[in-house]
Each structure stands twice: as structure tokens, then as C-alpha cells.
Scaffold this active site. Structure first.
Site, PDB file in Angstrom:
ATOM      1  N   SER A  34       0.840  -1.201   0.000  1.00  0.00           N
ATOM      2  CA  SER A  34       0.000   0.000   0.000  1.00  0.00           C
ATOM      3  C   SER A  34       0.872   1.248   0.000  1.00  0.00           C
ATOM      4  CB  SER A  34      -0.901   0.003   1.235  1.00  0.00           C
ATOM      5  OG  SER A  34      -1.522   1.261   1.339  1.00  0.00           O
ATOM      6  N   HIS A  76      -1.221  -1.133  -4.262  1.00  0.00           N
ATOM      7  CA  HIS A  76      -2.497  -0.772  -3.654  1.00  0.00           C
ATOM      8  C   HIS A  76      -2.521   0.738  -3.429  1.00  0.00           C
ATOM      9  CE1 HIS A  76      -6.129  -1.718  -1.306  1.00  0.00           C
ATOM     10  NE2 HIS A  76      -5.716  -0.793  -0.460  1.00  0.00           N
ATOM     11  N   ASP A  79      -4.628   3.886  -2.029  1.00  0.00           N
ATOM     12  CA  ASP A  79      -5.723   4.257  -1.132  1.00  0.00           C
ATOM     13  C   ASP A  79      -6.183   5.683  -1.401  1.00  0.00           C
ATOM     14  OD1 ASP A  79      -6.037   1.929   0.598  1.00  0.00           O
ATOM     15  OD2 ASP A  79      -3.995   2.371   1.278  1.00  0.00           O
ATOM     16  N   MET A  88      -8.736   8.571  -0.505  1.00  0.00           N
ATOM     17  CA  MET A  88      -9.627   8.963   0.599  1.00  0.00           C
ATOM     18  C   MET A  88     -10.145  10.374   0.380  1.00  0.00           C
ATOM     19  SD  MET A  88      -7.324   7.679   3.773  1.00  0.00           S
ATOM     20  CE  MET A  88      -6.566   6.056   3.806  1.00  0.00           C
ATOM     21  N   HIS A 102      -8.180   1.516  -4.333  1.00  0.00           N
ATOM     22  CA  HIS A 102      -9.156   1.339  -3.252  1.00  0.00           C
ATOM     23  C   HIS A 102      -9.828   2.691  -2.997  1.00  0.00           C
ATOM     24  CE1 HIS A 102      -9.666   0.261   1.324  1.00  0.00           C
ATOM     25  NE2 HIS A 102     -10.822   0.412   0.709  1.00  0.00           N
ATOM     26  N   MET A 110     -11.966   4.910  -1.146  1.00  0.00           N
ATOM     27  CA  MET A 110     -12.670   5.191   0.114  1.00  0.00           C
ATOM     28  C   MET A 110     -13.323   6.551  -0.050  1.00  0.00           C
ATOM     29  SD  MET A 110      -9.764   3.714   2.657  1.00  0.00           S
ATOM     30  CE  MET A 110      -8.526   3.724   1.387  1.00  0.00           C
ATOM     31  N   MET A 157     -11.910  -5.568   4.757  1.00  0.00           N
ATOM     32  CA  MET A 157     -11.062  -4.696   5.577  1.00  0.00           C
ATOM     33  C   MET A 157     -10.803  -5.358   6.927  1.00  0.00           C
ATOM     34  SD  MET A 157     -10.359  -2.088   3.733  1.00  0.00           S
ATOM     35  CE  MET A 157      -9.385  -1.284   5.016  1.00  0.00           C
ATOM     36  N   ASP A 214      -7.071  -6.256   3.777  1.00  0.00           N
ATOM     37  CA  ASP A 214      -6.357  -4.981   3.854  1.00  0.00           C
ATOM     38  C   ASP A 214      -6.394  -4.428   5.273  1.00  0.00           C
ATOM     39  OD1 ASP A 214      -5.313  -2.455   3.398  1.00  0.00           O
ATOM     40  OD2 ASP A 214      -7.021  -1.735   2.225  1.00  0.00           O
TER      41      ASP A 214
HETATM   42  C1  DX5 Z   1      -6.529   1.828   5.330  1.00  0.00           C
HETATM   43  C2  DX5 Z   1      -6.008   1.477   3.970  1.00  0.00           C
HETATM   44  C3  DX5 Z   1      -4.967   0.402   3.957  1.00  0.00           C
HETATM   45  C4  DX5 Z   1      -3.692   0.785   4.657  1.00  0.00           C
HETATM   46  C5  DX5 Z   1      -2.950  -0.462   5.050  1.00  0.00           C
HETATM   47  O1  DX5 Z   1      -7.560   2.740   5.160  1.00  0.00           O
HETATM   48  O2  DX5 Z   1      -7.080   1.032   3.143  1.00  0.00           O
HETATM   49  O3  DX5 Z   1      -4.697  -0.006   2.623  1.00  0.00           O
HETATM   50  O4  DX5 Z   1      -2.868   1.583   3.850  1.00  0.00           O
HETATM   51  O5  DX5 Z   1      -1.864  -0.109   5.837  1.00  0.00           O
HETATM   52  P1  DX5 Z   1      -1.250  -1.083   6.935  1.00  0.00           P
HETATM   53  O6  DX5 Z   1      -0.780  -2.317   6.220  1.00  0.00           O
HETATM   54  O7  DX5 Z   1      -0.180  -0.280   7.540  1.00  0.00           O
HETATM   55  O8  DX5 Z   1      -2.374  -1.417   7.912  1.00  0.00           O
HETATM   56 ZN    ZN Z   2      -6.604   0.077   1.247  1.00  0.00          ZN
END
Ligand code: DX5
Ligand code: ZN
Length: 218
Positions: A8, A31, A33, A35, A64, A66, A135, A173
Site C-alpha cells: 500500500s 495498492h 488508497d 480517501m 481502493h 474510500m 477490511m 487490507d
Molecule cells: C486503510 C487502507 C490500507 C492501509 C494499510 O484505510 O485502506 O490499505 O494503507 O496499511 P497497513 O498495512 O499499515 O495497515
Molecule cells: Zn486500502
């Protein structure tokens, strides 16, 4: 199904993304993320960053989302370089519409469930789906502890898919490291996301962590 490692980017050093990508080149997916500060209480990065990263690596881009309203942004992320588009089942848009749109864009479609959402929420969508993401932390931040309840959800989904003859890649994840990755895989997960457990303080450390994960993942 061959197991996949998806580092990620959230845990990477954003001032040197090019070398960070070089150091995880042996993984399978990147990956990403996204947000929006609304669906989750944090803001990360969007399509312009993904677009700039696209030519720097051959990794498959696992985006991903969010975000509360993914539908109107799917095309933008597809054009920016996403290969897999992941929408939350808890998002405000019609999920079936989102999946239809992702497939029309010729991208791989995935649906994600937050920790408090029963995994059964993705069952109605499984037919046209390539992947389901469970998750194992509350979305919004990296570096949180793994929630073991997620393992049961993966088992439930894996056995449902087998019973119904459905091919589905199960991704997990949040909070995954070398100490619990075997439990994650044993629960039926085939794609492992890992942020803080992959990106280290030095380049050598990051490379070593990728190798360690890949070794444990078979
Ligand atoms: C959380 C993200 C994850 C996060 C994982 O909202 O969706 O992808 O980056 O990070 P670690 O592996 O540090 O929990
Ligand atoms: Zn993620």
C-alpha cells in the site's frame, strides 16, 4: 489462484515515490488508497498522482476508493491508470451500477466491506465481480492493529464462492505483517495488502520485507 502481494503506497515516503516503486517491483499489485475526507476521516491522494505513477512501474494498479460517491469518478481513475477499481459496499452510490460501469471501462471490479459490515453484503454482487476486499482495520489510516474477526469473514466468503461455483479473488487490507500473513492466507485470502509492514526506513529494508512476504506467501 496464485497469491498476490499488494504493497500500500500510503506507507511509502511520498518524497521519493520513484525509488519506493523500484523497491517493491517484485510484488504483484500496487495498492492505492484514495480517501475523500468524507467517507473516511482522512484525505490522501487522487487521480493526478496515480496518472504520474503509471509510467514508473509495471505493477497492476489496485485502486481502493474510500470515497462516498465513486460512480462519477470511475472513468477518471480508469483513465489515470487503474487496473482494479475497488468500491465500498457502504458507499452512497448504486453498487450494481458502479460494477457495470467498471466493466464497461474494461477494468477489474472489486467490492469492499468495512469491519462492521457483514461479508454477506457482497454476495448479491459476486457474479460479475473479480475481487472482494475485506477490511481488517477501520479504513482511513495505515499502521493500525489487525482485527482477527476479518478471518472468519474471508472463510465465509470463500466457502460461499466454492459452494456456488464462483471464481473470486479475496483480498484483505489492514494490519497485515509477516506474523499473521499465514493466518490470512489460510482463511482463503489470495491478495494481501500491506503498507507499514512493507515500506521500511531504508531501501534495503523495504526490499528485504518484500522478499520475506513473498517467501511466506509461497
Ligand atoms: C486503510 C487502507 C490500507 C492501509 C494499510 O484505510 O485502506 O490499505 O494503507 O496499511 P497497513 O498495512 O499499515 O495497515
Ligand atoms: Zn486500502
Amino acid at each position: 489462484m496464485r497469491n498476490k502481494l499488494a504493497p500500500s503506497l500510503l506507507a511509502a515516503d511520498f518524497s521519493k515515490l520513484e525509488s519506493e516503486l523500484q523497491d517493491i517491483a517484485d510484488a504483484h499489485y500496487l495498492h492505492l488508497d484514495v480517501m475523500d475526507g468524507h467517507f473516511v476521516p482522512n484525505i490522501s491522494f487522487g487521480a493526478p498522482v496515480i496518472r504520474r505513477l503509471r509510467p514508473l512501474t509495471g505493477l497492476i494498479f489496485d485502486v481502493h476508493l474510500m470515497i462516498s460517491h465513486p460512480l462519477k469518478y470511475l472513468e477518471m481513475f480508469a483513465e489515470a491508470g487503474a487496473d482494479i477499481l475497488n468500491v465500498h459496499v457502504e458507499a452512497r452510490d448504486d453498487i450494481a451500477e458502479c460494477i457495470k460501469k467498471i466493466r464497461a471501462l474494461s477494468k477489474r471490479a472489486a467490492v469492499t466491506v468495512k469491519p462492521e459490515t457483514p461479508v454477506e453484503a457482497v454476495f448479491p454482487y459476486l457474479g460479475p465481480l473479480d475481487m472482494a476486499l475485506i477490511m481488517s482495520v477501520e479504513p482511513g489510516f495505515g499502521g493500525q492493529p489487525f482485527m482477527p474477526e476479518a478471518l472468519r469473514k474471508a472463510e465465509t466468503l470463500a466457502s460461499y464462492a466454492t459452494r456456488h461455483g464462483l471464481e473470486i479473488d479475496i483480498e484483505m487490507d489492514g494490519g497485515i505483517d509477516v506474523s499473521n500473513v499465514s493466518d490470512v492466507l489460510n482463511a482463503g485470502v489470495s491478495t494481501v495488502v500491506a503498507g507499514s509492514a512493507v515500506f521500511g526506513k531504508t531501501r534495503e529494508e523495504t526490499r528485504r520485507r518484500v522478499r520475506e512476504f513473498l517467501h511466506l506467501m509461497g
